[in-house]
Design an enzyme around this catalytic site. Structure first.
Site, PDB file in Angstrom:
ATOM      1  N   ASP A  12      55.967  11.554   5.025  1.00  0.00           N
ATOM      2  CA  ASP A  12      57.155  12.559   4.568  1.00  0.00           C
ATOM      3  C   ASP A  12      56.746  13.340   3.081  1.00  0.00           C
ATOM      4  O   ASP A  12      55.912  12.773   2.337  1.00  0.00           O
ATOM      5  CB  ASP A  12      58.506  11.737   4.294  1.00  0.00           C
ATOM      6  CG  ASP A  12      59.418  12.636   4.339  1.00  0.00           C
ATOM      7  OD1 ASP A  12      59.481  13.953   4.700  1.00  0.00           O
ATOM      8  OD2 ASP A  12      60.752  12.212   4.120  1.00  0.00           O
ATOM      9  N   ASN A  60      62.818  16.405  14.839  1.00  0.00           N
ATOM     10  CA  ASN A  60      62.304  17.517  14.106  1.00  0.00           C
ATOM     11  C   ASN A  60      62.242  18.854  15.091  1.00  0.00           C
ATOM     12  O   ASN A  60      62.010  19.927  14.432  1.00  0.00           O
ATOM     13  CB  ASN A  60      60.684  17.131  13.854  1.00  0.00           C
ATOM     14  CG  ASN A  60      60.693  16.308  12.599  1.00  0.00           C
ATOM     15  OD1 ASN A  60      59.845  15.423  12.532  1.00  0.00           O
ATOM     16  ND2 ASN A  60      61.523  16.197  11.813  1.00  0.00           N
TER      17      ASN A  60
HETATM   18  C1  IPE Z   1      60.883  11.844   9.235  1.00  0.00           C
HETATM   19  O1  IPE Z   1      60.887  12.547   8.239  1.00  0.00           O
HETATM   20  C2  IPE Z   1      59.958  12.153  10.661  1.00  0.00           C
HETATM   21  C3  IPE Z   1      58.335  12.381  10.277  1.00  0.00           C
HETATM   22  C4  IPE Z   1      57.665  12.023   9.161  1.00  0.00           C
HETATM   23  C5  IPE Z   1      57.631  12.789  11.164  1.00  0.00           C
HETATM   24  P1  IPE Z   1      62.158  13.727   8.205  1.00  0.00           P
HETATM   25  O2  IPE Z   1      61.745  14.663   7.023  1.00  0.00           O
HETATM   26  O3  IPE Z   1      62.363  14.337   9.525  1.00  0.00           O
HETATM   27  O4  IPE Z   1      63.254  12.924   8.010  1.00  0.00           O
HETATM   28  P2  IPE Z   1      64.669  13.346   7.280  1.00  0.00           P
HETATM   29  O5  IPE Z   1      65.178  14.448   8.049  1.00  0.00           O
HETATM   30  O6  IPE Z   1      64.199  13.445   5.824  1.00  0.00           O
HETATM   31  O7  IPE Z   1      65.407  11.846   7.673  1.00  0.00           O
HETATM   32  C1  IPE Z   2      56.894  15.380   6.897  1.00  0.00           C
HETATM   33  O1  IPE Z   2      56.910  16.452   5.727  1.00  0.00           O
HETATM   34  C2  IPE Z   2      56.168  15.928   8.039  1.00  0.00           C
HETATM   35  C3  IPE Z   2      57.047  16.115   9.246  1.00  0.00           C
HETATM   36  C4  IPE Z   2      58.464  15.766   9.136  1.00  0.00           C
HETATM   37  C5  IPE Z   2      56.577  16.689  10.480  1.00  0.00           C
HETATM   38  P1  IPE Z   2      58.321  17.314   5.958  1.00  0.00           P
HETATM   39  O2  IPE Z   2      58.261  18.404   6.564  1.00  0.00           O
HETATM   40  O3  IPE Z   2      59.516  16.503   6.318  1.00  0.00           O
HETATM   41  O4  IPE Z   2      58.640  17.476   4.286  1.00  0.00           O
HETATM   42  P2  IPE Z   2      59.900  17.683   3.355  1.00  0.00           P
HETATM   43  O5  IPE Z   2      60.393  16.299   3.522  1.00  0.00           O
HETATM   44  O6  IPE Z   2      60.592  18.641   3.917  1.00  0.00           O
HETATM   45  O7  IPE Z   2      59.354  17.706   2.008  1.00  0.00           O
HETATM   46 MG    MG Z   3      60.934  15.301   5.399  1.00  0.00          MG
END
Ligand code: IPE
Ligand code: IPE
Ligand code: MG
Length: 230
Positions: A12, A60
């Site tokens: 994340d 996502n």
């Molecule tokens: C979890 O991260 C999913 C992945 C890392 C693929 P998200 O960024 O989607 O999770 P939330 O929305 O902060 O819970």
């Molecule tokens: C994790 O990074 C990757 C995916 C969830 C695909 P994020 O895209 O969630 O990054 P933040 O949490 O918005 O910084």
């Molecule tokens: Mg995230």
């Protein structure tokens, strides 16, 4: 050092990493892909048996279409750049998640990488793509119900339920790491994490390096896992 057999990582913080540097969110994902390679190669060299990486959740899809499209273009980027190296390192690629909704090109590339590496005997690099644990558990229940109705099974145990999950055959998860300071599970491996050690790291995924993994392993080693016993 005691090396966990199975490590799962919620990768994340790519978006925030990019924003902090005045870049577009997609730049963070691009950097994140490079880091998948370096952490996978490192984990394999340490003797980790299985590394499960949360790459895209069933939730996502709610993101802007441009970002979803970009994320779905990354398997091509990743395997184009690194499949050769994964083969050389004897790494076996697998995936969990609902592959049906993944765009054709990304799906084909994944299936190709899985097929090409299927005989490899080193670390299992397991991608969670279009994965959601609630979806997985519901699908497992449906599959069991079908088998039950067909008279193939007459009971369900904790062990046999495991075989209906997408992680069937993989070792139990010893350690879950989430980067970027968020302390939640976000629909990842809800059943499988029952007795995993959880480590939350402050750095965003692109900044999670070998030293970060070493620090997690060091902390893991000092945890006392009791599994309900004494
Ligand atoms: C979890 O991260 C999913 C992945 C890392 C693929 P998200 O960024 O989607 O999770 P939330 O929305 O902060 O819970
Ligand atoms: C994790 O990074 C990757 C995916 C969830 C695909 P994020 O895209 O969630 O990054 P933040 O949490 O918005 O910084
Ligand atoms: Mg995230």
């Amino acid at each position: 050092m005691a090396i966990p057999k199975h490590i799962a990582i919620i990768m994340d913080g790519n978006g925030r990493w990019a924003k902090a540097q005045g870049k577009k969110r997609t730049e963070g994902h691009k950097e994140g892909v490079k880091n998948v390679r370096s952490i996978a190669i490192y984990a394999n060299s340490l003797g980790v048996k299985c590394l499960t990486l949360y790459a895209f959740s069933t939730e996502n899809w709610k993101r802007p279409i441009e970002e979803v499209d970009y994320l779905m273009s990354l398997p091509k980027v990743f395997f184009h750049a690194y499949l050769k190296e994964l083969m050389e390192k004897n790494i076996k690629v697998t995936m969990i998640g609902d592959i049906n909704r993944i765009p054709d090109e990304a799906r084909k590339i994944f299936l190709d990488a899985i097929a090409k590496t299927s005989k490899n005997t080193g670390m299992i690099l397991n991608f969670a793509l279009n994965y959601g644990s609630r979806d997985e558990i519901v699908k497992a229940c449906m599959a069991f119900a079908k088998d039950y109705k067909a008279g193939l099974v007459d009971t369900l145990t904790e062990e046999s339920f495991n075989d209906y999950l997408m992680t069937a055959g993989l070792p139990d998860i010893d350690l879950l790491i989430r980067t970027s300071g968020e302390e939640r599970i976000s629909n990842f491996l809800l059943y499988q994490l029952a007795y995993s050690e959880l480590i939350f790291r402050p750095e965003a995924w692109p900044d999670f390096n070998k030293q970060s993994l070493d620090a997690c392993l060091e902390e893991f080693e000092h945890r006392s896992r009791r599994f309900g016993g004494l």
